[in-house]
Each structure stands twice: as structure tokens, then as C-alpha cells.
Design an enzyme around this catalytic site. Structure first.
Site, short mmCIF file in Angstrom:
data_model
loop_
_atom_site.label_atom_id
_atom_site.label_comp_id
_atom_site.label_asym_id
_atom_site.label_seq_id
_atom_site.Cartn_x
_atom_site.Cartn_y
_atom_site.Cartn_z
N GLU A 52 -11.29 23.83 -0.57
CA GLU A 52 -12.62 23.89 -1.17
C GLU A 52 -13.31 22.52 -1.14
OE1 GLU A 52 -14.34 26.39 -1.88
OE2 GLU A 52 -12.82 27.97 -1.79
N TYR A 135 -18.64 25.18 -9.14
CA TYR A 135 -18.25 26.02 -8.02
C TYR A 135 -16.76 25.91 -7.74
CZ TYR A 135 -17.17 27.59 -3.40
OH TYR A 135 -16.55 28.22 -2.35
N ASP A 153 -21.48 30.27 -3.28
CA ASP A 153 -21.76 29.24 -2.28
C ASP A 153 -22.98 29.68 -1.48
OD1 ASP A 153 -20.84 31.26 -0.64
OD2 ASP A 153 -19.35 30.02 0.41
N CYS A 215 -22.48 46.27 8.04
CA CYS A 215 -22.37 45.80 6.66
C CYS A 215 -22.00 46.94 5.71
CB CYS A 215 -23.70 45.18 6.22
SG CYS A 215 -23.66 44.57 4.52
N CYS A 221 -28.85 47.77 0.39
CA CYS A 221 -29.52 46.48 0.59
C CYS A 221 -31.04 46.66 0.59
CB CYS A 221 -29.06 45.86 1.91
SG CYS A 221 -29.83 44.26 2.25
#
Length: 355
Positions: A52, A135, A153, A215, A221
Site C-alpha cells: 500500500e 486510506y 482510492d 461489468c 450503473c
């Protein structure tokens, strides 16, 4: 019949995404995949933390080789904490944002000295570690310890903006998109879910030409329904970066040794070895580190940092054995490796080698 499934419950969206992730999870060197997790194999907090930190403002493709080298040389947080600062900085060279390497060591030493070499398991304590922000703490807590923290992120921001057809520009949209991500984060398998959303953004819901046909969230969406996915997330206009100028001095002794200096710990390239040079400003002051007949190369070394462009005049000289520098020290040729220099310094070396 419309292909759009409006307002699917969060639990349904999470289940759909986890099903997709179980089939399509990226194989990453620091990741314990869904099949292995299902067998009870847990991620190593040291390796997740290291990845990370390396991935901050850097791509997965750029990080993989550095991660493999670091974990081979320093396989545990105890090994990293005991490392020499200069060795770690040299191993980091080329990865950029060098303050991260200094902070990496600082955090590793606190984990060893104050936590017995074990990363804290709770989010609040993770936040007390040096330079572990919201984060990173959330990512470790979720991925390693299955704490349902909200991990956001750039990939997640893009996915949320498109899923909800949110047109508020970044960075103003960050708290809005974080709330959206929080509303979808499940209590079941939150570590896999956090990685699944990031994988969705990295492989399907990409910045350009998203593969909406593949997706798992397409039918829910809002941006896909509106045809606006390619223009999201919106971003505020970037400020124009200023240009700074500088001078670097590459002095080579007749026996092949190079004159280098370690930069101050604070500031850009802090703690890194580099060529002695001037300040970086609109009108830099010449600052030769040793008496010599300096030759100016016809080409500049150019590099772009986060907040400015840099143009360096490169000067070279060959000096005798008995000449002493006013700054820095000569590094014997067998101990010198251009690969250990930060990118901008390596660019200057490459120009000098050609010139």
C-alpha cells in the site's frame, strides 16, 4: 424490457461484485486471493502495508519489481526495521516520492519497538502509526483483518462516480464518493470486497474506454444508463505547474570515483544520494562543490515533480586525486551504481555518460 436494474440493494451489489471477484481477482504478489482466503490463509499485514505504501501515487506495474526486491531482501517488518537507512533509500530509487521510503522505515521501527513486531489489528491503533493515514489504515484493517472499513482510492472514486452518475468534480467530490462507498461496504468478506472494487476500477471501469459489457454492476450503473460513464469522474481544472531551474555538478576523479552527496532528510529527494548542485529556483545560484574546469553540457536534465517542472543544467569535470571537495564525498567506482540514484539524478548521469 430495460436492461437497467434500478436501485439494487447494497447487499445485492456487494454479492454480485464478490461473485465477479471470485472468478476474476487479479493475481498480485502481495495478495491472498479469494480461493486461498476460503481455505483459511490470511494475508501478511507487513506485505499488505508495504504494497500500500509503494502503490501510493504509483502504478501496480511499476511497483511489482520493487515489491519483490524489498520482500526478498527484507522479508519481515523486523528485517526492514533493522536495515540501514541508506540501503533502503537506494533500493527505493526510481520509485519516486522518496519521503515514502523514509516514512516506511519510521513506521517499521515503531511497529517493532512499540508493538512487538506485530501490526495492530484495530483501525484506531493503526492510525497512530507514523504516516499511516486514513486510506492505508482502512486498507490494512479491511484486507488483513476483515474489518469492514471503507477503502477509497482513485479506482473506487471512479467506480462510485459512475455507479451513481455523480458529476461533482474531484477533489470536491471525495467526501460524497466516500459516503457512497461506505453505504455499499458489507460486513461479510469486507477484505475481499475492498479489493474487488479496486480490481473493478483497474480492469473494467477504467479511466478510458470502460468495458461496461463485462461489468457486474452494469445493470445498476446510473452513468451507463445515462451514457455519461466516459466523462466521469469530473475533475476540477489543474493548475499550471511552474518551472524551476537548477545546476548539478558531476565531478569524476581520475581513478573513476564520483563526487556525490546525501541530500537533507527533509524536502524533495530527502535522504537520497545525488549530485551536488544549486538551489532549485527561477534564478539558481552557482554552487560548484570542488575547484575544477567545469564543462557545461548542451542538453538539460528535465524532470517533472508533483508540483513543478525542473530543468537542470549539467556540468561535468575531471579532477585530480589530491583535490578535496567542499561538499559531498567521492564514492569509489565499485561502490557506485547509477540505479541507486533518484530518477532526476540518473537522467543527469545519463547525459554526462553520453556527453
Amino acid at each position: 424490457m430495460s436492461d437497467l436494474r434500478e436501485h439494487a440493494p447494497a447487499s445485492v451489489l456487494a454479492a454480485d461484485l464478490l461473485e465477479w471477484y471470485d472468478r476474476n481477482a487479479r493475481a498480485l504478489p502481495w495478495r491472498v486471493g479469494p480461493a486461498a482466503r476460503g481455505r483459511g490463509i490470511r494475508p501478511d499485514p507487513y506485505r499488505v502495508w508495504l504494497s500500500e505504501i509503494m502503490l501510493q501515487q504509483t502504478t501496480v506495474a511499476a511497483v511489482k519489481a520493487y515489491y519483490e526486491a524489498f520482500t526478498t531482501r527484507w522479508p519481515t517488518v523486523q528485517a526492514l526495521a533493522a536495515a540501514e537507512d541508506g540501503d533502503v533509500m537506494a533500493a527505493w530509487a526510481g520509485l519516486g516520492y522518496y519521503a515514502r521510503a523514509r516514512n516506511l522505515l519510521k513506521c517499521a521501527r515503531v511497529v517493532v519497538d512499540e508493538h512487538g513486531g506485530r501490526f495492530p489489528e484495530d483501525h484506531a491503533t493503526l492510525l497512530t502509526l507514523p504516516v499511516v493515514g486514513r486510506y492505508t489504515a482502512a486498507a490494512i484493517a479491511a484486507i488483513v483483518f476483515d474489518d469492514p472499513q471503507v477503502v477509497v482510492d482513485g479506482n473506487v472514486e471512479r467506480v462510485m462516480a459512475r455507479l451513481h452518475d455523480e458529476h461533482t468534480p474531484l477533489p470536491q467530490a471525495k467526501p460524497i464518493l466516500t459516503d457512497m462507498a461506505a453505504a455499499l461496504t458489507p460486513d461479510d468478506r469486507p477484505g475481499c470486497y475492498a479489493q474487488a472494487v479496486m480490481d473493478l476500477g483497474a480492469t473494467i471501469c477504467t479511466p478510458k474506454r470502460p468495458a461496461c459489457g463485462l461489468c457486474p454492476w452494469r445493470r445498476s450503473c446510473a452513468a451507463w444508463a445515462a451514457g455519461t460513464q466516459a466523462e466521469l469522474p469530473k475533475k476540477a481544472p489543474k493548475k499550471r505547474k511552474p518551472t524551476r531551474l537548477g545546476i548539478v555538478y558531476l565531478a569524476r576523479r581520475v581513478d573513476g570515483a564520483w563526487l556525490l552527496e546525501r541530500r537533507p532528510d527533509k524536502g524533495l529527494l530527502g535522504g537520497m544520494l545525488g549530485w551536488p548542485g544549486s538551489d532549485w529556483s527561477e534564478a539558481p545560484t552557482p554552487a560548484p562543490p570542488i575547484r575544477a574546469e567545469w564543462r557545461t553540457l548542451s542538453e538539460e536534465a528535465r524532470h517533472t515533480f508533483t508540483h513543478f517542472h525542473l530543468r537542470l543544467v549539467v556540468k561535468t569535470a575531471l579532477v585530480p586525486m589530491d583535490r578535496s571537495p567542499t561538499r559531498g564525498e567521492f564514492i569509489e567506482l565499485p561502490d557506485f551504481s547509477p540505479a541507486n540514484l533518484p530518477t532526476v539524478m540518473r537522467k543527469a548521469f545519463d547525459l554526462a555518460s553520453r556527453g
